[in-house]
Scaffold this motif. Sequence first.
Motif, short mmCIF file in Angstrom:
data_model
loop_
_atom_site.label_atom_id
_atom_site.label_comp_id
_atom_site.label_asym_id
_atom_site.label_seq_id
_atom_site.Cartn_x
_atom_site.Cartn_y
_atom_site.Cartn_z
N ASN A 1 -2.55 2.77 -13.28
CA ASN A 1 -1.86 3.58 -12.28
C ASN A 1 -2.81 4.13 -11.23
O ASN A 1 -2.43 4.31 -10.07
N ALA A 2 -4.03 4.44 -11.66
CA ALA A 2 -4.99 5.09 -10.76
C ALA A 2 -5.26 4.25 -9.51
O ALA A 2 -5.47 4.79 -8.42
N ALA A 3 -5.27 2.93 -9.66
CA ALA A 3 -5.54 2.06 -8.51
C ALA A 3 -4.52 2.30 -7.41
O ALA A 3 -4.88 2.56 -6.25
N GLY A 4 -3.23 2.21 -7.74
CA GLY A 4 -2.19 2.41 -6.74
C GLY A 4 -2.05 3.85 -6.29
O GLY A 4 -1.61 4.11 -5.17
N ARG A 5 -2.41 4.80 -7.14
CA ARG A 5 -2.30 6.21 -6.77
C ARG A 5 -3.38 6.63 -5.78
O ARG A 5 -3.12 7.40 -4.86
N ASN A 60 0.85 -1.18 0.00
CA ASN A 60 0.00 0.00 0.00
C ASN A 60 0.89 1.23 0.00
O ASN A 60 1.72 1.41 0.90
N ARG A 61 0.73 2.05 -1.01
CA ARG A 61 1.57 3.24 -1.15
C ARG A 61 1.52 4.12 0.10
O ARG A 61 2.52 4.71 0.50
N PHE A 62 0.36 4.19 0.72
CA PHE A 62 0.15 5.16 1.78
C PHE A 62 0.55 4.65 3.17
O PHE A 62 0.96 5.43 4.02
N THR A 63 0.44 3.35 3.38
CA THR A 63 0.77 2.80 4.71
C THR A 63 2.12 2.08 4.73
O THR A 63 2.73 1.96 5.79
N GLY A 83 3.56 20.26 0.32
CA GLY A 83 2.29 20.60 0.94
C GLY A 83 1.90 19.54 1.95
O GLY A 83 2.17 18.35 1.76
N GLU A 84 1.29 19.99 3.02
CA GLU A 84 0.87 19.03 4.05
C GLU A 84 -0.31 18.20 3.57
O GLU A 84 -1.28 18.73 3.01
N ASN A 85 -0.19 16.90 3.81
CA ASN A 85 -1.26 15.94 3.50
C ASN A 85 -1.69 15.96 2.03
O ASN A 85 -2.83 15.62 1.72
N TRP A 86 -0.78 16.35 1.16
CA TRP A 86 -1.09 16.21 -0.27
C TRP A 86 -1.19 14.73 -0.60
O TRP A 86 -0.50 13.90 0.01
N HIS A 87 -2.03 14.42 -1.55
CA HIS A 87 -2.24 13.02 -1.93
C HIS A 87 -0.95 12.45 -2.50
O HIS A 87 -0.48 12.88 -3.56
N GLU A 88 -0.38 11.48 -1.79
CA GLU A 88 0.91 10.93 -2.21
C GLU A 88 0.84 10.23 -3.57
O GLU A 88 1.84 10.14 -4.28
N GLY A 89 -0.34 9.73 -3.90
CA GLY A 89 -0.45 8.96 -5.13
C GLY A 89 -0.33 9.75 -6.41
O GLY A 89 -0.12 9.17 -7.48
N LYS A 118 7.23 12.58 1.64
CA LYS A 118 7.46 11.66 0.52
C LYS A 118 7.41 12.47 -0.77
O LYS A 118 6.48 13.25 -1.00
N GLY A 119 8.41 12.26 -1.62
CA GLY A 119 8.53 13.09 -2.82
C GLY A 119 8.64 12.30 -4.10
O GLY A 119 9.06 11.14 -4.11
N SER A 120 8.24 12.96 -5.17
CA SER A 120 8.39 12.40 -6.52
C SER A 120 9.02 13.46 -7.39
O SER A 120 8.58 14.62 -7.41
#
Length: 789
Positions: A283-287, A117-120, A350-356, A386-388
């Motif tokens: 990609n949308a599923a994992g994002r 899970n990308r987020f956890t 940004g705080e709490n920006w969607h990491e996906g 977390k950055g991209s």
Amino acid sequence: MLKPTTRWHVKTVDEQQAIQLAESLNVSPFIGKLLLGRGIAETAQAETFINKDEQAFYDPFLMDGMKEAVDRIHKAINDHESILVFGDYDADGVSSTSLLVRALRELGADASFYVPNRFTEGYGPNIPALEKAKEQGIGLVITVDTGIAAVEAARRAKELELDYIVTDHHEPPPELPEAYCIINPKKPGCPYPFKSLAGAGVAYKLAHALTGEQPSDLLALAAIGTISDLVPLVDENRLIASKGLDIINQGSFIGIEALLSVSSIERPVDSEHIGFGIGPRLNAAGRMDHAGPAVDLMLTNDPASANQLALDLDNLNQERKSVVDQMTRQALKQAEKQYDKGQKFFVIAGENWHEGVIGIVASRVVEKFYRPTIVFSINPETGLAKGSARSIEGFDIFQALSGSRDILPHFGGHPMAAGMTVASENLYLLSSRLNKYSDVMLTEDILTPLTTVDCECNVQDITIDVIQELNILAPFGVENPKPKFAIKNAHISGLRKIGKNQNHLKLAFTDNESSLDGIGFYLGDKYDQMTPDVQVSAVGQLSVNEWNGFRKPQMLVEDIKVDEWQLFDLRNEQKIQERLTKIPKEKRLMIAFHKQTIEQLELNQLEDEIYSFDDIDSEALKREYLVLLDLPNDRQQLKSLLQKRDFPERIYVIFHHTEEHFFSEFPARDHFKWLYAFILKQGSLNFSKMASSIARYKGWQKETVYFMAKVFFDLGFVKIDNGVMTVNPAPEKKPLTESRIYQQRREQMELEDIFCYSSYQSLKDWFNQRRLERSSIEEAASSELQGLY
């Protein structure tokens, strides 16, 4: 002039060699040029490139670690060990995971998959997941599209006595994981001849080695991963993509069919359909949530389940678009501030920006500002960001970030993209380091977008047959892009803005009797920057436009330029202020020769930006666009202005004037002679009362009579006292042309003739003559200067 938004680099090839290559292949010279431009010069090499069916896959056992992996996997199958495929959550990872699971199951393996899970859990193999696998009785873990940087996870797997095989394609870090074996063509010492496989490509090679033959059905999944991951579509990747697209077009797995349906993609499916339709939905599923359903979709054989899963992915993709748009607006505000400060590398957070979706947002920022960019999502509870990262052509972002490994506990990627984790308190330090590095490495050339043009052509060269023949070079992608063509100095017709928001450009290029339609999406702003008579050059891709049963060639214009100076005729423009504000403020030099013009044209809001002829400073004279609001006092005034500066790239003319002398009567010499004789005969007369009678008697305009009287007074021929005019008994003999009033009236009429009532072409000819005169002066000065040495 109209400057292009990018640097155009036109590939140069040997024309004769291109013709010979084309003849040997029985294709058009265009194809010969394109092949040479792609570094394909030999006939045999070109035949292999064009005839993809004849190309062979490399032996998978050339890859270091392949034999060990195959032996261990076969042992697991024979011993009925449970095998876990550990994948990634992007489209390449989903494709790799489903591909290898299918291959293993076809061999009779007890194979399952796990995608973090990308987020956890974050990116890559993690210790808790491996510990859970061990508890569930997993005997062998195989990573796909991930694992090359997971040193700690590999160490824990060894402690758990869990055999751990890494298959990956990302850049290896200095320390490799201690795995059972590693399959990665980029691994130091690996002899595999092609290094740029995607994760799905590496998984396909493993499937090939395991089965002992090329599993053609799995090529559909390998192609999706390869195209979606933006690896170079050359060599073996081109073969995978080409053959995989063939399988998809013939009808492949139920999950792929369901995705084609929800994406409204009709056959034939090409690489663009995968890159912009299938890939984003996977990609949308994992994002947005978890990539598991995407893998389930690629594995299912149930049509009903496939349709529902595909619909779910489509909904997630719509949600993803909305979130991206919102975050992009916020990110661009930060980017603009950093741009204004002169930063070359953007670090945005940004705080709490969607990491996906931070990777997509980073790409949007790069598109807008063309600066390497990292977008971070800060978790205020953990203090981690977390950055991209996304880069620009010619700047290795992986190398740039490698110098900060001490503050990047998790980091990996490619020269053009990377992912990482950093403590939020170190974001400023990271930005400082990257900008210091970029100040040295990022030159102005690199910071200007580059458009590579495959070849220049004439309008008459572009036909439907030529466009269709380009398909033999497909599939297109990274390092084998869709060809771009340049049309040079063509006339245009039918120029107009189109679209709901009038933000697209429609035009036709004309050359002799040939014509080519062109459409420039989001180039509507160029409409006000081109004049109808101008010759333009354009860069774009070619396509066939089908409408109402008619098929025509067209160019999808990406960039456009005008090399010559342009004259914009605003003499009949009604909305002057609106039109002027569309001209870039930093480039326009607006001049009013008469102060009252500003009020008369209702330009009071722009008053501080408008110069009089006498107060133009040297900095203002450097501006590229000259705006002439009204008529000068005389032609010499305007000539002097044009000689003070480089000739403008653009001239906008309004030439406002309140009195129209051009349409007034200008008296001939006989008119003056008769009136003077009449005044002389009368001795004295009340001119204000007699002027109307004289005008009626002679059929002149009353204003003409007054004008001649003013000339007589100006020359000293008459005196006027309380409205009574008498002849000066001893006037000095002077020609009429010595009168200042006579000269002004004559000059004003000629000014109006030249600047106000002339045709567009006549006006442009006048300015062109001034440009030539200036060039002659510069050449003479240059020759004189050279003579001094």
